[in-house]
Design an enzyme around this catalytic site. Sequence first.
Site, PDB file in Angstrom:
ATOM      1  N   LYS A  61       6.617 -11.377 -18.917  1.00  0.00           N
ATOM      2  CA  LYS A  61       5.956 -10.052 -19.328  1.00  0.00           C
ATOM      3  C   LYS A  61       4.801  -9.971 -20.051  1.00  0.00           C
ATOM      4  O   LYS A  61       3.818  -9.210 -19.706  1.00  0.00           O
ATOM      5  CB  LYS A  61       7.163  -9.263 -20.145  1.00  0.00           C
ATOM      6  CG  LYS A  61       8.433  -8.791 -19.463  1.00  0.00           C
ATOM      7  CD  LYS A  61       8.371  -7.717 -18.735  1.00  0.00           C
ATOM      8  CE  LYS A  61       8.063  -8.101 -17.181  1.00  0.00           C
ATOM      9  NZ  LYS A  61       9.203  -8.254 -16.422  1.00  0.00           N
ATOM     10  N   ARG A  72       2.475   1.638  -7.340  1.00  0.00           N
ATOM     11  CA  ARG A  72       2.401   0.557  -6.136  1.00  0.00           C
ATOM     12  C   ARG A  72       0.954  -0.589  -6.671  1.00  0.00           C
ATOM     13  O   ARG A  72       1.063  -1.600  -5.986  1.00  0.00           O
ATOM     14  CB  ARG A  72       2.543   0.701  -4.706  1.00  0.00           C
ATOM     15  CG  ARG A  72       3.905   1.442  -4.505  1.00  0.00           C
ATOM     16  CD  ARG A  72       3.842   1.745  -2.852  1.00  0.00           C
ATOM     17  NE  ARG A  72       5.013   2.002  -2.536  1.00  0.00           N
ATOM     18  CZ  ARG A  72       5.563   0.872  -1.464  1.00  0.00           C
ATOM     19  NH1 ARG A  72       4.811   0.193  -0.807  1.00  0.00           N
ATOM     20  NH2 ARG A  72       6.645   1.285  -1.230  1.00  0.00           N
ATOM     21  N   HIS A  82       9.424 -32.747 -24.508  1.00  0.00           N
ATOM     22  CA  HIS A  82       9.014 -33.429 -23.496  1.00  0.00           C
ATOM     23  C   HIS A  82       7.511 -32.782 -22.978  1.00  0.00           C
ATOM     24  O   HIS A  82       7.095 -33.219 -21.823  1.00  0.00           O
ATOM     25  CB  HIS A  82      10.000 -33.287 -22.325  1.00  0.00           C
ATOM     26  CG  HIS A  82      11.401 -33.766 -22.676  1.00  0.00           C
ATOM     27  ND1 HIS A  82      11.584 -35.194 -22.784  1.00  0.00           N
ATOM     28  CD2 HIS A  82      12.353 -33.163 -23.053  1.00  0.00           C
ATOM     29  CE1 HIS A  82      12.866 -35.437 -23.320  1.00  0.00           C
ATOM     30  NE2 HIS A  82      13.053 -34.121 -23.437  1.00  0.00           N
ATOM     31  N   GLU A 119       1.955 -10.869 -17.542  1.00  0.00           N
ATOM     32  CA  GLU A 119       1.736  -9.796 -16.698  1.00  0.00           C
ATOM     33  C   GLU A 119       0.732  -8.630 -17.473  1.00  0.00           C
ATOM     34  O   GLU A 119      -0.165  -8.288 -16.621  1.00  0.00           O
ATOM     35  CB  GLU A 119       2.744  -9.206 -16.137  1.00  0.00           C
ATOM     36  CG  GLU A 119       3.686  -9.938 -15.114  1.00  0.00           C
ATOM     37  CD  GLU A 119       5.003  -9.003 -14.741  1.00  0.00           C
ATOM     38  OE1 GLU A 119       5.771  -9.085 -15.624  1.00  0.00           O
ATOM     39  OE2 GLU A 119       4.863  -8.598 -13.620  1.00  0.00           O
ATOM     40  N   ASN A 123       0.435  -0.043   6.280  1.00  0.00           N
ATOM     41  CA  ASN A 123       0.989  -1.099   5.090  1.00  0.00           C
ATOM     42  C   ASN A 123       1.555  -2.231   5.633  1.00  0.00           C
ATOM     43  O   ASN A 123       2.246  -2.031   6.553  1.00  0.00           O
ATOM     44  CB  ASN A 123       2.186  -0.101   4.217  1.00  0.00           C
ATOM     45  CG  ASN A 123       2.626  -0.995   3.070  1.00  0.00           C
ATOM     46  OD1 ASN A 123       1.980  -1.944   2.893  1.00  0.00           O
ATOM     47  ND2 ASN A 123       3.672  -0.517   2.472  1.00  0.00           N
ATOM     48  N   GLY A 124       1.068  -3.290   5.412  1.00  0.00           N
ATOM     49  CA  GLY A 124       1.453  -4.560   5.968  1.00  0.00           C
ATOM     50  C   GLY A 124       0.348  -5.399   6.489  1.00  0.00           C
ATOM     51  O   GLY A 124      -0.634  -5.327   6.176  1.00  0.00           O
ATOM     52  N   CYS A 131       0.991  -1.095  -0.088  1.00  0.00           N
ATOM     53  CA  CYS A 131       0.002  -0.021   0.051  1.00  0.00           C
ATOM     54  C   CYS A 131       0.988   1.351  -0.115  1.00  0.00           C
ATOM     55  O   CYS A 131       2.193   1.203   0.507  1.00  0.00           O
ATOM     56  CB  CYS A 131      -0.736  -0.060   1.217  1.00  0.00           C
ATOM     57  SG  CYS A 131      -1.959  -1.430   1.383  1.00  0.00           S
ATOM     58  N   GLU A 139      11.466 -14.806 -18.862  1.00  0.00           N
ATOM     59  CA  GLU A 139      10.981 -13.358 -18.648  1.00  0.00           C
ATOM     60  C   GLU A 139      10.211 -12.941 -19.711  1.00  0.00           C
ATOM     61  O   GLU A 139       9.128 -12.017 -19.498  1.00  0.00           O
ATOM     62  CB  GLU A 139      12.290 -12.785 -18.576  1.00  0.00           C
ATOM     63  CG  GLU A 139      12.368 -11.320 -18.271  1.00  0.00           C
ATOM     64  CD  GLU A 139      11.612 -10.671 -17.159  1.00  0.00           C
ATOM     65  OE1 GLU A 139      11.134 -11.664 -16.325  1.00  0.00           O
ATOM     66  OE2 GLU A 139      11.197  -9.647 -17.212  1.00  0.00           O
ATOM     67  N   TRP A 160      -4.005  -1.666  -1.412  1.00  0.00           N
ATOM     68  CA  TRP A 160      -4.060  -2.838  -2.114  1.00  0.00           C
ATOM     69  C   TRP A 160      -4.595  -4.191  -1.242  1.00  0.00           C
ATOM     70  O   TRP A 160      -3.912  -4.514  -0.401  1.00  0.00           O
ATOM     71  CB  TRP A 160      -2.674  -3.123  -2.722  1.00  0.00           C
ATOM     72  CG  TRP A 160      -2.594  -4.427  -3.712  1.00  0.00           C
ATOM     73  CD1 TRP A 160      -2.843  -4.289  -4.949  1.00  0.00           C
ATOM     74  CD2 TRP A 160      -2.266  -5.734  -3.265  1.00  0.00           C
ATOM     75  NE1 TRP A 160      -2.849  -5.459  -5.683  1.00  0.00           N
ATOM     76  CE2 TRP A 160      -2.270  -6.278  -4.731  1.00  0.00           C
ATOM     77  CE3 TRP A 160      -1.986  -6.487  -2.371  1.00  0.00           C
ATOM     78  CZ2 TRP A 160      -2.070  -7.744  -4.709  1.00  0.00           C
ATOM     79  CZ3 TRP A 160      -1.741  -7.999  -2.599  1.00  0.00           C
ATOM     80  CH2 TRP A 160      -1.645  -8.436  -3.663  1.00  0.00           C
ATOM     81  N   LYS A 165       3.548  -3.702  -7.265  1.00  0.00           N
ATOM     82  CA  LYS A 165       4.898  -3.426  -7.640  1.00  0.00           C
ATOM     83  C   LYS A 165       5.806  -4.155  -6.576  1.00  0.00           C
ATOM     84  O   LYS A 165       6.805  -4.526  -6.917  1.00  0.00           O
ATOM     85  CB  LYS A 165       5.355  -1.908  -7.539  1.00  0.00           C
ATOM     86  CG  LYS A 165       6.881  -1.631  -7.930  1.00  0.00           C
ATOM     87  CD  LYS A 165       6.904  -1.863  -9.528  1.00  0.00           C
ATOM     88  CE  LYS A 165       8.353  -1.818  -9.894  1.00  0.00           C
ATOM     89  NZ  LYS A 165       8.794  -2.399 -11.346  1.00  0.00           N
TER      90      LYS A 165
END
Length: 611
Positions: A488, A27, A507, A491, A99-100, A2, A484, A75, A606
């Site tokens: 990307k 964030r 495989h 996301e 925040n937490g 947050c 990666e 968030w 983030k």
Amino acid sequence: MCGIVGYVGEEDAARVLVDGLRRLEYRGYDSAGVAVHAPSGRVEVRRAVGKLRELERALEAAPVHGKVGIGHTRWATHGRPSEVNAHPHVAGHIAVVHNGIIENHLALKQALISRGATIASDTDTELVAHMIAEEGAEDADLETCVRRALNKLEGAYAIAVLSDREPGKVVVAKSSSPLVLGLGEGEMFCASDIPALLPYTRRMIFLEDGEMAVLTAQSVEITTLAGEPVERDPVTIDWSPVMAEKAGYKHFMLKEIFEQPRALEDTLRGRLDREAGDIHSSEIGLSEEDARSIQRVVLLACGTSHHAALAGRYYIESLARVPTVVELASEFRGRGAVIGEGDLVVAVSQSGETLDTLMAAREAKQAGAKLLAIANVIGSAIPRLADATFYTHAGPEIGVASTKCFTTQLANVLMLGLWLGRRRNTLPEERAAELVEALAHLPQQMEQVLVGTRQLVANIARHHVEARDALFLGRGLNFPIALEGALKLKEISYVHAEGYAAGEMKHGPIALIDGHMPVFVLAPRDSSFERSIGNLEEARAREAQVVAVATEGDEAVRAVADDLIEVPAVLEPLYPLLTVLPLQLYAYYVADFKGTDVDQPRNLAKTVTVE
Ligand code: F6R
């Protein structure tokens, strides 16, 4: 994850708070709110679900003017996104942003209810407000109430608190979640992250775990939770506010993709010893003795940073011949992993605050391992825990999808491999000198790839924008890049994508391939080239739409790929820093054509400061 902002001064607090919160939008958040000491003597709260515009509307409908306040972007972690769950939370004379996560929230809630409290929201934060309010006997000042309440809390928090009874004051405290204080002239600030404060002040103090501070317009007083005074000099942060703005690009992510040559230059600056073909020891922070005595390297990270760590294994093993393993921090934690003296643990984290990485690193350090942090945010939690930190100097990364921090992390793990290799006599001086020289030229080659392939990649993205799946294949150092590329795309464009070691294709994933599937094959002229081309042919034989990322002028690849994206010829260890660039651009353009929220993709934050 947050965002928190606090203000005490002469300006209109609500305006400063909303402005600060806007700089923390990266964030990720689902609701926002402010609490301001109104001239009436009361703390007034405005909250809204959605983007900050909604909060501004609430403030336009019911303005609140005052010079002291706290603000928050939330968030959701406890309780769904809603106005009642949005911060600030109020209990009696107290308003709190947090925040937490409070771990003992269930026990606290039951105890509060049994003592007659009415809890309005589903959040753990509201419990914090009640706990502080409960301590509010008439003789106790706000900091005493906060101190007493926090001693009963378990978990992670950064909080900022106001009280009706003490109008000129904000009290803040932290444990595990980030909190920075900003020192102005006749005004003081706090925030969960630096960019919120950059337009107002560069003089900042990082609060440590177990510390709290009292902010008034004229002073900042830091103490431990036990009440011991703490003396700490401010540091000057030289990031300009402009660095945190979009600089004419449509999205922060695109801006940050194009910032990579500059970011890499900054990361390399002062570290390459071109004369000696070496990396300056002072920059790594470990001793020569450390380099020689370590028996194993363990890289810990999450997400994109984990992909950089995977590349790190190749670099460290090949250049320094030290056995190296890579661990997902979330899987390392609490498993009783065998770790201890003789191990060098390298925690790789852009934010330096990712909870899993922080906890895993802490566990390893407690077991006796040496801890090196590779982080981007100066003074963040993992560097503070570490024995040494080798910073990436990518500047603030605002887009949720990491780009410039990834390539600078790659540079750092490569430099670490080089530095270790030189000290362990596994890397001949001429080879090291060649690599150092090639690294120095890499920013320019990155620029060439970005500028040279942008339009082509946009066209390829336009062509595949409706594809429901995509496959990314790479070998060796390009395997983490395949991972990666897939991450990307997932996301930001919400397209299902798989990154695979090309040798694994037979495989299983080969069964997915049909004529609708774009398959990216990373096939630069490296030691895996022939085998990568074999995989490319196999994909083509199943009618995949093959996009090859290959070395400039490679006619053999051109002949077999549907599309060819060229990167300049470089030494093998350097290819990943170039081959990843078109994959970032591809993900960006697919997302942009689809119209998704590129900089703040759904469900993502983030900095992940929860488990
Ligand atoms: C992906 C991304 C995340 C982060 C991960 C770890 O684009 O940014 O996967 O890499 O959350 O974050 P840090 O590096 O801050 O520890």
